[in-house]
Design a protein around this motif. Structure first.
Motif, mmCIF file in Angstrom:
data_model
loop_
_atom_site.group_PDB
_atom_site.id
_atom_site.type_symbol
_atom_site.label_atom_id
_atom_site.label_comp_id
_atom_site.label_asym_id
_atom_site.label_seq_id
_atom_site.Cartn_x
_atom_site.Cartn_y
_atom_site.Cartn_z
ATOM 1 N N VAL A 38 0.820 -1.302 -0.037
ATOM 2 C CA VAL A 38 -0.073 -0.029 -0.052
ATOM 3 C C VAL A 38 0.745 1.240 -0.016
ATOM 4 C CG1 VAL A 38 -1.727 1.432 1.307
ATOM 5 C CG2 VAL A 38 -1.836 -0.981 1.210
ATOM 6 N N TYR A 39 0.717 2.115 -0.795
ATOM 7 C CA TYR A 39 1.660 3.351 -1.114
ATOM 8 C C TYR A 39 0.674 4.634 -0.873
ATOM 9 C CZ TYR A 39 4.660 6.915 -3.094
ATOM 10 O OH TYR A 39 5.267 8.183 -3.413
ATOM 11 N N ARG A 40 1.136 5.642 -0.009
ATOM 12 C CA ARG A 40 0.494 6.834 0.277
ATOM 13 C C ARG A 40 1.790 7.891 0.007
ATOM 14 N NH1 ARG A 40 -4.042 8.719 2.510
ATOM 15 N NH2 ARG A 40 -4.890 6.583 2.741
ATOM 16 N N ASP A 41 1.377 8.859 -0.850
ATOM 17 C CA ASP A 41 1.981 9.992 -1.010
ATOM 18 C C ASP A 41 1.313 11.294 -0.275
ATOM 19 O OD1 ASP A 41 3.456 12.500 -2.082
ATOM 20 O OD2 ASP A 41 3.737 11.406 -3.926
ATOM 21 N N LEU A 42 1.945 11.616 0.772
ATOM 22 C CA LEU A 42 1.451 12.512 1.632
ATOM 23 C C LEU A 42 1.333 13.942 0.906
ATOM 24 C CD1 LEU A 42 2.669 11.423 5.019
ATOM 25 C CD2 LEU A 42 0.544 10.983 3.935
ATOM 26 N N THR A 43 2.286 14.210 -0.120
ATOM 27 C CA THR A 43 2.206 15.521 -0.822
ATOM 28 C C THR A 43 1.031 15.358 -1.897
ATOM 29 O OG1 THR A 43 4.009 14.915 -2.393
ATOM 30 C CG2 THR A 43 4.599 15.849 -0.272
ATOM 31 N N GLN A 44 1.084 14.323 -2.421
ATOM 32 C CA GLN A 44 -0.195 14.366 -3.748
ATOM 33 C C GLN A 44 -1.615 14.127 -3.132
ATOM 34 O OE1 GLN A 44 0.515 14.527 -6.912
ATOM 35 N NE2 GLN A 44 2.594 15.023 -6.146
ATOM 36 N N ILE A 45 -1.783 13.596 -2.008
ATOM 37 C CA ILE A 45 -3.075 13.513 -1.393
ATOM 38 C C ILE A 45 -2.695 13.684 0.094
ATOM 39 C CG2 ILE A 45 -5.042 12.231 -0.680
ATOM 40 C CD1 ILE A 45 -4.400 10.304 -3.017
ATOM 41 N N PRO A 46 -2.718 15.151 0.389
ATOM 42 C CA PRO A 46 -2.448 15.589 1.805
ATOM 43 C C PRO A 46 -3.718 15.483 2.770
ATOM 44 C CG PRO A 46 -2.717 17.400 0.383
ATOM 45 C CD PRO A 46 -2.946 16.551 -0.489
ATOM 46 N N LEU A 47 -3.191 15.231 3.934
ATOM 47 C CA LEU A 47 -4.166 15.144 5.104
ATOM 48 C C LEU A 47 -4.530 16.615 5.608
ATOM 49 C CD1 LEU A 47 -2.652 12.067 6.611
ATOM 50 C CD2 LEU A 47 -4.982 12.258 5.601
ATOM 51 N N ALA A 48 -5.257 16.971 6.063
ATOM 52 C CA ALA A 48 -5.513 18.276 6.698
ATOM 53 C C ALA A 48 -4.985 18.196 8.236
ATOM 54 C CB ALA A 48 -7.004 18.671 6.795
ATOM 55 N N HIS A 49 -4.366 19.251 8.578
ATOM 56 C CA HIS A 49 -4.003 19.394 9.931
ATOM 57 C C HIS A 49 -4.932 19.300 10.897
ATOM 58 C CE1 HIS A 49 0.015 19.682 8.548
ATOM 59 N NE2 HIS A 49 -0.270 20.584 7.717
ATOM 60 N N LEU A 50 -4.571 18.901 12.222
ATOM 61 C CA LEU A 50 -6.013 18.743 13.081
ATOM 62 C C LEU A 50 -6.333 20.263 13.556
ATOM 63 C CD1 LEU A 50 -4.378 16.156 15.641
ATOM 64 C CD2 LEU A 50 -6.021 15.858 13.798
ATOM 65 N N SER A 51 -7.780 20.117 13.804
ATOM 66 C CA SER A 51 -8.298 21.424 14.414
ATOM 67 C C SER A 51 -9.086 20.929 15.517
ATOM 68 C CB SER A 51 -9.486 21.636 13.289
ATOM 69 O OG SER A 51 -10.459 20.936 13.062
ATOM 70 N N PRO A 64 -19.278 18.574 12.413
ATOM 71 C CA PRO A 64 -19.853 19.049 11.123
ATOM 72 C C PRO A 64 -19.823 18.180 9.795
ATOM 73 C CG PRO A 64 -17.796 20.187 11.904
ATOM 74 C CD PRO A 64 -17.941 18.941 12.882
ATOM 75 N N ALA A 65 -20.941 18.463 9.170
ATOM 76 C CA ALA A 65 -20.909 17.695 8.112
ATOM 77 C C ALA A 65 -19.703 17.679 7.050
ATOM 78 C CB ALA A 65 -22.116 17.934 7.079
ATOM 79 N N GLU A 66 -18.915 19.058 7.159
ATOM 80 C CA GLU A 66 -18.083 19.258 5.915
ATOM 81 C C GLU A 66 -16.648 18.495 6.486
ATOM 82 O OE1 GLU A 66 -18.242 22.891 8.959
ATOM 83 O OE2 GLU A 66 -19.560 21.603 7.809
ATOM 84 N N LEU A 67 -16.778 17.992 7.800
ATOM 85 C CA LEU A 67 -15.666 17.317 8.186
ATOM 86 C C LEU A 67 -15.545 15.886 8.164
ATOM 87 C CD1 LEU A 67 -13.005 18.167 9.989
ATOM 88 C CD2 LEU A 67 -14.361 17.225 12.066
ATOM 89 N N GLY A 68 -16.527 15.307 7.452
ATOM 90 C CA GLY A 68 -16.911 13.908 7.254
ATOM 91 C C GLY A 68 -15.809 13.358 6.388
ATOM 92 N N PRO A 69 -15.533 13.867 5.019
ATOM 93 C CA PRO A 69 -14.446 13.481 4.414
ATOM 94 C C PRO A 69 -13.192 13.158 4.800
ATOM 95 C CG PRO A 69 -15.805 14.817 3.026
ATOM 96 C CD PRO A 69 -16.325 15.179 4.689
ATOM 97 N N ASP A 70 -12.849 14.307 5.642
ATOM 98 C CA ASP A 70 -11.560 14.033 6.271
ATOM 99 C C ASP A 70 -11.661 13.200 7.480
ATOM 100 O OD1 ASP A 70 -8.724 15.559 6.580
ATOM 101 O OD2 ASP A 70 -9.440 15.722 8.545
ATOM 102 N N LEU A 71 -12.648 12.970 8.235
ATOM 103 C CA LEU A 71 -12.785 12.116 9.221
ATOM 104 C C LEU A 71 -12.643 10.399 8.453
ATOM 105 C CD1 LEU A 71 -15.541 13.147 11.621
ATOM 106 C CD2 LEU A 71 -12.782 13.227 11.988
ATOM 107 N N ALA A 72 -13.264 10.428 7.322
ATOM 108 C CA ALA A 72 -13.006 9.049 6.647
ATOM 109 C C ALA A 72 -11.616 8.697 6.145
ATOM 110 C CB ALA A 72 -14.028 9.065 5.352
ATOM 111 N N ALA A 73 -10.909 9.949 5.949
ATOM 112 C CA ALA A 73 -9.275 9.732 5.464
ATOM 113 C C ALA A 73 -8.691 9.289 6.681
ATOM 114 C CB ALA A 73 -9.004 11.026 4.826
ATOM 115 N N SER A 74 -9.224 10.157 7.802
ATOM 116 C CA SER A 74 -8.183 9.704 9.035
ATOM 117 C C SER A 74 -8.674 8.196 9.339
ATOM 118 C CB SER A 74 -8.758 10.334 10.331
ATOM 119 O OG SER A 74 -8.457 11.893 10.494
#
Length: 202
Positions: A38-51, A64-74
């Motif tokens: 499994v390969y993950r390039d953190l610059t091509q698909i960056p993760l948001a910094h914690l808020s 909040p609904a807008e956080l859903g995709p990022d929580l899924a990425a986490s």
């Protein structure tokens, strides 16, 4: 057996850490062709910094609904790490420490109840069954006894983080002095690539 390969350099094909991490993976795959990669390039698909919203959600507050995709990425990032038997990380030094992209990834895998816990004896790592190999590139010389040793916050930080998760013997392949001059860069890269080809098989 599963291998998770992480790259965090912003320099693409010009990156020393990417070249060395790729050589590490090639060595392990040649030795064990059945490795599931499994390969993950953190610059091509960056993760948001914690808020604050991330931390509140982690404590059970409605997200909040807008956080859903990022929580899924986490969740995906954490599961990749938990599922891996071997983790290979390309980690260049930026301003004396790790890239912020890599810090964002660490913030998603350093999770209470998943990779560590607290009990009566203090913190206990839960991920000690993994092999971690880190390809480090540094522009100058930061090893013990060098004038800049006190500014080394990349390898020391990663050792501490992984030890906290129970991984007490991470392996480091280091290319130092790559910004000192072309000859230094060539020598450092050659030495690191040779070390990668000499790694113990998976």
């Amino acid at each position: 057996m599963k291998l998770l390969h992480i790259d965090s350099s912003v320099l693409g094909p010009h990156s020393v850490s990417r070249q060395v991490s790729a050589a590490i993976v090639d060595r392990l795959r040649q030795a064990t062709p059945s490795l599931d990669l499994v390969y993950r390039d953190l610059t091509q698909i960056p993760l948001a910094h914690l808020s604050g919203s991330h931390l509140a959600a982690a404590q059970g507050a409605p997200a909040p609904a807008e956080l859903g995709p990022d929580l899924a990425a986490s969740a995906a990032v954490l599961n990749e790490f938990l599922d891996a038997d071997i983790v290979v990380i390309g980690a260049p030094m930026y301003n004396f420490t790790i890239p912020s992209q890599l810090k964002a990834w660490i913030d998603r895998v350093l999770v209470a109840g998943k990779t560590f816990k607290y009990d009566a004896n203090g913190p206990q790592g839960l991920a000690g069954n993994k092999r971690v190999i880190v390809a480090i590139s540094r522009g100058g010389y930061y090893g013990p006894g060098t004038p800049a040793a006190s500014l080394e916050h990349l390898e020391t930080y990663l050792r501490g983080v992984f030890a906290f998760m129970g991984i007490t013997s991470p392996e480091f392949i280091v290319a130092d002095g790559i910004q000192v001059g072309p000859e230094h860069r060539e020598k450092a890269l050659a030495g690191a690539l040779q070390a990668a080809t000499s790694l113990q098989a998976a």
